[in-house]
Design an enzyme around this catalytic site. Structure first.
Site, PDB file in Angstrom:
ATOM      1  CB  SER A   1      28.095  58.133  91.743  1.00  0.00           C
ATOM      2  OG  SER A   1      29.155  57.548  91.773  1.00  0.00           O
TER       3      SER A   1
ATOM      4  CB  SER B   1      31.500  58.480  89.773  1.00  0.00           C
ATOM      5  OG  SER B   1      30.265  58.624  89.324  1.00  0.00           O
TER       6      SER B   1
ATOM      7  CE  LYS C   1      30.993  56.178  94.502  1.00  0.00           C
ATOM      8  NZ  LYS C   1      31.440  56.431  93.134  1.00  0.00           N
TER       9      LYS C   1
END
Ligand code: GLN
Length: 486
Positions: free
Chosen positions: A151, A175, A76
């Site tokens: 997210s 997330s 990420k």
């Protein structure tokens, strides 16, 4: 490409496949599919192939190729890797290149993983749909009109679409687990303190954890045993031995006591989700588990408490982005104060600004006791609910999300509806306990549904084994979206 990590790992270990061939295959899949999915913000193909070649050379010369033996992992874009972007999905960090490796990047490299690409996220990990990224909206591989969750939506979509076998995300309120559920893969948030956050750009420091995404439980176990453990550069990381999760993951748990909380099956839960989760409870019963009703009476406060705590911490953490130390600096400024204001106004997106304002308000002198301190007190009670429940059960089983994947744009105009996405995941972060999401069914329109397993602090081993028990008698995890079929 098979997204089942265990098989890929075996082929690498036996030499049937080289890391170079596997990385090349991933790059081909990315080239073919990511134009539609938009899971990645950056790919450095030459660098990935060079890492793979170095690992293959080590193996060929009889040296160890490391625990991963050349498996590719996507990170990420809020987890720092030296020389790569760490945009956090924000304009304010658009041109930032990390000068150092995060703890997890260091561990993965040392263990022979190939770090392949930077994945999309909601800006500074604030969001549940990936729509808050300044750069792209990632799409759900099961239905490109729908959100992958957030997210860490890019990390989840990349694995789900078969572009990568493994990835890392961060989970502050759900997330990892929520996008894993919406994309039909496994995702795990470890216990607070289990994995060092050194080099993770902070969102809400008392809640943030880094964790794995994989197509199967084995892949999550493999990542966990590489990244867990003490690191003195994160003072919250705990000095406890790290179990060999892959060694134990196939051992079923005898006499398992599973808690089901009545507060988790209330209004707002989609019937298809409820049905799949209830069916999963029956699977565990048939595997010999005892199902016990438990109560988590303060769960109904978790959304309010979370958004107070997370926004307060975010408002403090994000004050470092001032156009001087880091990030975008506005051209349109007069004095220093105006420069700060203009840089931040131009650099941050709407949701981030909303959180900064909410958090600054909750922390301000006149409101601190009424909002922030009150939220901390209720947070303590939420944790006590779990402590009490874990006196009588080994695990708690619940939905991950109230529904399957929603349409892109469906919730963007209603922040509260978006925040309610996290109603089942937030409390694990507030209590600091680990949580795992595993596929447990499909909606009538064919969208994945996730099952959440929650355990006491540092029970990752138990969660992985319990998840594997379920996985070994079901085949939800082996279904792949049409886009991922070769
Ligand atoms: N959706 C939640 C939020 O917006 C959780 C995000 C996360 O876990 N990073 O804060």
């Amino acid at each position: 490409m098979p997204t089942i990590t265990r098989q890929l790992h075996q082929s690498l270990l036996s030499g049937a496949v080289t890391s170079t061939a596997l990385v090349q295959r991933c790059l081909n899949q990315i080239a073919a599919r990511d134009g539609q999915v938009k899971a990645f913000l950056q790919i450095d193909a030459d660098n990935a192939l060079a890492q793979a070649a170095a690992i293959d050379a080590r193996r060929q010369s009889g040296q160890s190729a490391g625990r991963f033996a050349g498996l590719p992992v996507g990170l990420k874009d809020n987890i720092c890797v030296m020389g790569a972007t760490a945009t956090c999905g924000s304009r304010i960090l658009e041109n930032f290149i990390s000068p150092y490796d995060s703890h997890v990047a260091e561990r993965l490299k040392a263990e022979g993983a190939v770090l392949l690409g930077r994945t999309n996220l909601d800006e500074f990990a604030m969001g549940s749909s990936c729509e808050n990224s300044a750069f792209a909206v990632t799409r759900n591989p099961w239905d490109l009109e729908r959100a992958p969750g957030g997210s860490s939506g890019g990390s989840a979509a990349a694995v789900s679409a078969g572009m990568l076998p493994l990835s890392l995300g961060s989970d502050t309120g759900g997330s990892i687990r929520q996008p894993a559920a919406l994309c039909g893969i496994v995702g795990m948030k470890p216990t607070y303190g289990r994995v060092s956050r050194y080099g993770l750009v902070a969102y809400a420091s008392s809640l943030d954890q880094i964790g794995p995404f994989a197509g199967d439980v084995y892949g999550a176990a493999l990542i966990m045993e590489a990244i867990a453990g003490h690191d003195r550069r994160d003072s919250t990381s705990v000095n406890l031995p790290v179990p060999s999760y892959t060694q134990t993951v196939d051992q079923p748990l005898a006499g398992l006591k599973i808690g089901v909380a009545r507060e988790h099956f209330v209004e707002g839960l989609d019937p298809a989700v409820e049905q799949s989760v209830r069916a999963a409870i029956e699977v565990y019963r048939s595997l010999g588990a005892t199902i016990i009703e438990v109560s988590l009476p303060r769960s109904r406060y978790c959304v309010a408490v979370y958004y107070m705590v997370a926004s307060s911490e975010a408002s403090s953490n994000l004050s470092r982005f001032d156009g001087v130390h880091y990030g975008h600096r506005s051209e349109n400024h007069g004095n220093l104060a105006e420069m700060y204001a203009a840089s931040r106004a131009e650099g941050f997106g709407d949701e981030v600004k909303r959180r900064i304002m909410l958090g600054t308000y909750a922390l301000s002198a006149g409101y601190y006791d009424a909002y922030y301190k009150k939220a901390l007190q209720v947070r303590r009670l939420i944790r006590e609910d779990f402590d009490a429940a874990f006196q009588s059960v080994d695990l708690i089983l619940s939905p991950v999300t109230p529904s399957s994947a929603f349409k892109i744009g469906e919730l963007t105009s209603d922040p509260l509806a978006m925040y309610l996405q996290d109603i089942y995941t937030l409390s694990a972060n507030l209590a600091g306990i680990p949580g795992l999401s595993i596929p447990c069914g499909y909606s009538p329109s064919g969208l994945p549904i996730g099952l959440q397993l929650l355990g006491p602090h540092f029970s990752e081993d138990r969660l992985l084994r319990a998840a594997r028990m379920y996985e070994s008698v079901t085949d939800w995890h082996s279904r792949r979206p049409a886009i991922a079929v070769d």
